[in-house]
Design a protein around this motif. Structure first.
Motif, PDB file in Angstrom:
ATOM      1  N   LEU A  54       0.829  -1.206   0.000  1.00 26.88           N
ATOM      2  CA  LEU A  54       0.000   0.000   0.000  1.00 26.88           C
ATOM      3  C   LEU A  54       0.861   1.254   0.000  1.00 26.88           C
ATOM      4  O   LEU A  54       0.681   2.143  -0.831  1.00 26.88           O
ATOM      5  CB  LEU A  54      -0.930  -0.006   1.224  1.00 26.88           C
ATOM      6  CG  LEU A  54      -2.091  -0.993   1.126  1.00 26.88           C
ATOM      7  CD1 LEU A  54      -2.848  -1.051   2.424  1.00 26.88           C
ATOM      8  CD2 LEU A  54      -3.010  -0.585  -0.006  1.00 26.88           C
ATOM      9  N   VAL A 104      10.262  -0.961  -8.041  1.00 25.59           N
ATOM     10  CA  VAL A 104       9.770  -1.840  -9.100  1.00 25.59           C
ATOM     11  C   VAL A 104       8.520  -1.251  -9.741  1.00 25.59           C
ATOM     12  O   VAL A 104       8.361  -1.243 -10.959  1.00 25.59           O
ATOM     13  CB  VAL A 104       9.497  -3.234  -8.519  1.00 25.59           C
ATOM     14  CG1 VAL A 104       8.754  -4.083  -9.510  1.00 25.59           C
ATOM     15  CG2 VAL A 104      10.791  -3.893  -8.118  1.00 25.59           C
ATOM     16  N   LYS A 122       9.109   1.578 -12.162  1.00 20.97           N
ATOM     17  CA  LYS A 122       9.638   1.088 -13.444  1.00 20.97           C
ATOM     18  C   LYS A 122       8.501   0.608 -14.343  1.00 20.97           C
ATOM     19  O   LYS A 122       8.403   0.991 -15.504  1.00 20.97           O
ATOM     20  CB  LYS A 122      10.631  -0.046 -13.166  1.00 20.97           C
ATOM     21  CG  LYS A 122      11.019  -0.865 -14.357  1.00 20.97           C
ATOM     22  CD  LYS A 122      12.324  -0.391 -14.927  1.00 20.97           C
ATOM     23  CE  LYS A 122      12.884  -1.359 -15.933  1.00 20.97           C
ATOM     24  NZ  LYS A 122      12.730  -0.950 -17.301  1.00 20.97           N
ATOM     25  N   LEU A 123       7.620  -0.225 -13.779  1.00 17.01           N
ATOM     26  CA  LEU A 123       6.510  -0.768 -14.570  1.00 17.01           C
ATOM     27  C   LEU A 123       5.546   0.332 -14.973  1.00 17.01           C
ATOM     28  O   LEU A 123       5.175   0.462 -16.139  1.00 17.01           O
ATOM     29  CB  LEU A 123       5.750  -1.810 -13.751  1.00 17.01           C
ATOM     30  CG  LEU A 123       6.424  -3.137 -13.508  1.00 17.01           C
ATOM     31  CD1 LEU A 123       5.606  -3.957 -12.545  1.00 17.01           C
ATOM     32  CD2 LEU A 123       6.584  -3.879 -14.810  1.00 17.01           C
ATOM     33  N   GLU A 126       6.491   3.209 -17.465  1.00 15.42           N
ATOM     34  CA  GLU A 126       6.478   2.785 -18.867  1.00 15.42           C
ATOM     35  C   GLU A 126       5.057   2.786 -19.425  1.00 15.42           C
ATOM     36  O   GLU A 126       4.848   3.112 -20.599  1.00 15.42           O
ATOM     37  CB  GLU A 126       7.120   1.405 -19.011  1.00 15.42           C
ATOM     38  CG  GLU A 126       8.625   1.525 -19.141  1.00 15.42           C
ATOM     39  CD  GLU A 126       9.348   0.215 -18.982  1.00 15.42           C
ATOM     40  OE1 GLU A 126       8.685  -0.843 -18.989  1.00 15.42           O
ATOM     41  OE2 GLU A 126      10.578   0.251 -18.839  1.00 15.42           O
ATOM     42  N   TYR A 157      -1.001  -3.487 -11.662  1.00 14.81           N
ATOM     43  CA  TYR A 157       0.404  -3.594 -11.245  1.00 14.81           C
ATOM     44  C   TYR A 157       0.522  -3.653  -9.725  1.00 14.81           C
ATOM     45  O   TYR A 157       1.358  -4.371  -9.198  1.00 14.81           O
ATOM     46  CB  TYR A 157       1.219  -2.416 -11.765  1.00 14.81           C
ATOM     47  CG  TYR A 157       1.599  -2.512 -13.212  1.00 14.81           C
ATOM     48  CD1 TYR A 157       1.988  -3.716 -13.776  1.00 14.81           C
ATOM     49  CD2 TYR A 157       1.591  -1.388 -14.028  1.00 14.81           C
ATOM     50  CE1 TYR A 157       2.342  -3.795 -15.103  1.00 14.81           C
ATOM     51  CE2 TYR A 157       1.943  -1.460 -15.359  1.00 14.81           C
ATOM     52  CZ  TYR A 157       2.323  -2.671 -15.893  1.00 14.81           C
ATOM     53  OH  TYR A 157       2.675  -2.750 -17.196  1.00 14.81           O
ATOM     54  N   TYR A 216      -0.006  -7.025  -8.693  1.00 14.77           N
ATOM     55  CA  TYR A 216       1.164  -7.826  -9.043  1.00 14.77           C
ATOM     56  C   TYR A 216       2.278  -7.618  -8.017  1.00 14.77           C
ATOM     57  O   TYR A 216       2.910  -8.582  -7.565  1.00 14.77           O
ATOM     58  CB  TYR A 216       1.631  -7.431 -10.439  1.00 14.77           C
ATOM     59  CG  TYR A 216       2.828  -8.202 -10.893  1.00 14.77           C
ATOM     60  CD1 TYR A 216       2.726  -9.543 -11.198  1.00 14.77           C
ATOM     61  CD2 TYR A 216       4.072  -7.591 -10.997  1.00 14.77           C
ATOM     62  CE1 TYR A 216       3.828 -10.258 -11.596  1.00 14.77           C
ATOM     63  CE2 TYR A 216       5.167  -8.289 -11.393  1.00 14.77           C
ATOM     64  CZ  TYR A 216       5.047  -9.622 -11.698  1.00 14.77           C
ATOM     65  OH  TYR A 216       6.149 -10.329 -12.086  1.00 14.77           O
ATOM     66  N   GLU A 227       1.629  -9.581  -4.994  1.00 15.77           N
ATOM     67  CA  GLU A 227       2.041 -10.988  -5.114  1.00 15.77           C
ATOM     68  C   GLU A 227       3.541 -11.135  -4.875  1.00 15.77           C
ATOM     69  O   GLU A 227       4.001 -12.042  -4.176  1.00 15.77           O
ATOM     70  CB  GLU A 227       1.691 -11.529  -6.502  1.00 15.77           C
ATOM     71  CG  GLU A 227       0.209 -11.686  -6.737  1.00 15.77           C
ATOM     72  CD  GLU A 227      -0.120 -11.794  -8.215  1.00 15.77           C
ATOM     73  OE1 GLU A 227       0.666 -12.367  -8.974  1.00 15.77           O
ATOM     74  OE2 GLU A 227      -1.188 -11.279  -8.599  1.00 15.77           O
ATOM     75  N   LEU A 228       4.312 -10.238  -5.493  1.00 17.36           N
ATOM     76  CA  LEU A 228       5.769 -10.287  -5.291  1.00 17.36           C
ATOM     77  C   LEU A 228       6.109 -10.113  -3.818  1.00 17.36           C
ATOM     78  O   LEU A 228       6.952 -10.827  -3.264  1.00 17.36           O
ATOM     79  CB  LEU A 228       6.471  -9.186  -6.082  1.00 17.36           C
ATOM     80  CG  LEU A 228       6.457  -9.244  -7.588  1.00 17.36           C
ATOM     81  CD1 LEU A 228       7.314  -8.130  -8.140  1.00 17.36           C
ATOM     82  CD2 LEU A 228       6.960 -10.567  -8.077  1.00 17.36           C
ATOM     83  N   ARG A 287      -6.604  -9.496 -11.310  1.00 15.63           N
ATOM     84  CA  ARG A 287      -5.841  -8.779 -12.337  1.00 15.63           C
ATOM     85  C   ARG A 287      -6.378  -9.077 -13.721  1.00 15.63           C
ATOM     86  O   ARG A 287      -6.413  -8.208 -14.582  1.00 15.63           O
ATOM     87  CB  ARG A 287      -4.373  -9.212 -12.268  1.00 15.63           C
ATOM     88  CG  ARG A 287      -3.555  -8.361 -11.355  1.00 15.63           C
ATOM     89  CD  ARG A 287      -2.102  -8.500 -11.658  1.00 15.63           C
ATOM     90  NE  ARG A 287      -1.621  -9.834 -11.393  1.00 15.63           N
ATOM     91  CZ  ARG A 287      -0.737 -10.459 -12.159  1.00 15.63           C
ATOM     92  NH1 ARG A 287      -0.275  -9.874 -13.228  1.00 15.63           N
ATOM     93  NH2 ARG A 287      -0.327 -11.663 -11.860  1.00 15.63           N
TER      94      ARG A 287
END
Lengths: 291, 266
Positions: B87, B155, B158-159, B162, B201, B204, B207-208, B262
């Protein structure tokens, strides 16, 4: 004039579309934040102290003591991480490639491909670090444990990627070998392998980049490489040395990333890749964990 | 031999260049050198599988594993680390991503600095961050949550930056040409088009983080990894195996929920 005002009266501003109620999202999010923060024993004083503590450590890290860690052989440790990553990648590549042929739906029968796919999924579900935890008692501490953990874990991702690229091939060459009387193996060797090898070898390189980071981390639990050096310097609270180790690791990681990315671009120049899913995989691997 | 002009001459195989030989030799030499350095030995493959220590992984002591204090409390702590860091990290990532995208950046200086700092942050593996923060602010879940926050921020930007780069610039242009200032223009021109992928994202990243938070405890940063580390020192591999089974069942369930969410978003 009157006409015009009449027409204006009939044009109404379109209503904004009905949207999802914001509080339906906001309330659960707020609950989640409160729940997680209370569980972590985060008090206001700890929260306020944290930046100060971090700053104190950061100040002690400058200037980095490169000379000291060089004498302790930290350069060798950094290279050990690279060696672990390289051999791990090769083990993963050599084992995953034949398995990928048996897992692709266009070249393998279902009774063999579903167990192999499950194997790939199962391997990808376990982080390298956990694999190393299990392997260290068996192999003993040292680089070999890390190499095996990375090699095993690479089988999962490399197998999945190779299998997906085999499924994307043009069937023509395989049919041609069959038409010439070639067996299944000949079809794979002359019909499939030349088509997938460029992309598969670029995946190997990509996995190597990821494995360099992973092997650096593996050293933290004694599986060889630079991680052990960082841990011992930090537990001695020798911060200049720790920052030197950290900077050396970063330099090697960034150098290998750059070289490998250039080689990969060269190999698959002009090839089409699904950019977004590759990014997701990249991030997954960068963190050493997978979704 | 081939006198009949109708049959074409078989094309000759192109000769490999000298450079390829050199590259192959160097790679081969490097591989051998590395293999010696990591004490690679084919026979060790079989030794690993036939090692008697595997017997210590069995049977799983379920009455020890399935207790509140051994498994479920640390697992809940793991979940809390993952939720909090996702969060906070993703909320911070929203403005930073907009600063990092060439489409929406306020100015070149912000663009350059945010990009280079985030690249440096990403060059440090997540567990290095965890270890650094454990040293700096103390052992426990607090340091773990901070390290995952930093890593998910790096991270995520970065995602997501883009995605912002690839967003349709026309709504933004429209907002600007009607006189909107920078922030309102980005808010109404870009944010709505990229928001679904932002949420996707974030899931995602969650999850990571779930997966990362499992191993955080190995370096003293809280969560269920702490229990694994303790049992590792007592050589109770049967307990470790039991813990791993529970962890992976729960992680798998959470992931399936997140993946299905997702899929509906994008």
């Amino acid at each position: 004039m009157q006409n015009l005002s009449e027409t204006q009266a009939t044009v109404e501003r379109p209503l904004p579309p009905k949207t999802f109620h914001l509080w339906l999202i906001a309330v659960p999010l707020l609950v989640a934040i409160v729940w997680s923060v209370t569980g972590l024993n985060i008090t206001l004083s700890r929260l306020l102290d944290a930046p100060g503590d971090a700053w104190t450590i950061l100040r002690q890290m400058i200037p980095p003591a490169f000379g000291e860690v060089y004498e302790r052989g930290a350069v060798g440790k950094v290279f050990e991480s690279v060696y672990i990553a390289w051999i791990g990648t090769i083990i993963g590549a050599l084992i995953s490639l034949p398995l990928a042929f048996l897992a692709a739906h266009n070249v393998a029968p279902i009774w063999i491909r579903s167990p192999i796919r499950q194997l790939f999924n199962a391997i990808r579900a376990v982080p390298e670090l956990i694999l190393a935890v299990v392997l260290i008692p068996v192999t003993g501490l040292g680089a070999w444990a890390g190499t095996l953990a990375i090699g095993l874990h690479s089988i999962g991702t490399l197998g999945k990627w190779a299998c997906e690229s085999i499924e994307d091939i043009d069937d023509g060459p395989v049919e041609a070998t069959k038409a010439c009387g070639g067996k299944w193996v000949n079809g794979m060797r002359w019909g499939v392998l030349p088509q997938v090898m460029p992309i598969v070898s670029s995946y190997w390189l990509f996995r190597f980049e990821i494995n360099v980071r992973a092997s650096a981390v593996l050293g933290m639990i004694g599986a060889g490489g630079v991680g052990s050096e960082l841990v011992s310097q930090l537990s001695f609270r020798n911060f200049p040395a720790a920052s030197a180790v950290l900077l050396m690791t970063m330099a090697v990681v960034l150098t290998i990333d750059t070289i490998s990315a250039a080689v990969r671009r060269r190999i698959i120049k002009g090839a089409e890749i699904d950019e977004e899913s590759k990014n997701l995989e990249a991030i997954a691997d960068l963190t050493g964990i997978r979704a | 031999m081939n006198d009949d002009p109708k049959i074409p001459i078989r094309p000759t195989k192109p000769k490999p260049r000298a450079r390829s030989f050199v590259i192959a030799l160097v790679l081969l030499g490097l591989t051998f050198w590395a293999a010696i350095k990591v004490s690679f030995n084919l026979s060790t493959f079989w030794e690993v599988w036939s090692n008697p220590i595997w017997a210590k992984f069995w049977p799983i002591p379920w009455d020890w594993v399935l207790t509140k204090e051994n498994t479920f409390d640390p697992l809940i702590e793991t979940l809390q680390i993952a939720v909090a860091s996702t969060l906070v990290g993703c909320l911070l990532a929203l403005p930073v991503s907009f600063a990092m995208s060439s489409l929406t950046t306020p100015n070149k200086v912000v663009y350059f600095f945010s990009r280079s700092i985030m690249n440096l942050v990403r060059a440090v593996p997540d567990l290095f961050w965890a270890k650094l923060l454990v040293t700096a602010i103390g052992i426990g879940a607090f340091a773990g949550a901070w390290s995952l926050t930093i890593f998910s921020l790096a991270v995520m930007v970065k995602l997501f930056s883009e995605t912002v780069d690839a967003a349709d610039p026309k709504p933004l242009e429209a907002a600007r040409s009607s006189g909107a200032k920078h922030l309102p223009a980005v808010r109404t021109g870009v944010l709505p088009t990229v928001f679904p992928s932002y949420v996707a994202y974030s899931l995602y990243i969650f999850e990571l983080n779930i997966r990362a938070s499992v191993v955080l405890g190995l370096v003293g940063a809280g969560g269920v990894g702490r229990v694994i580390e303790t049992q590792r020192q007592f050589f109770r591999f049967d307990r470790i195996l039991g813990l791993l089974v529970i962890i992976f069942v729960i992680v798998w369930i959470i992931e399936q929920i997140s993946v299905s969410l997702r899929k509906r978003l994008v």
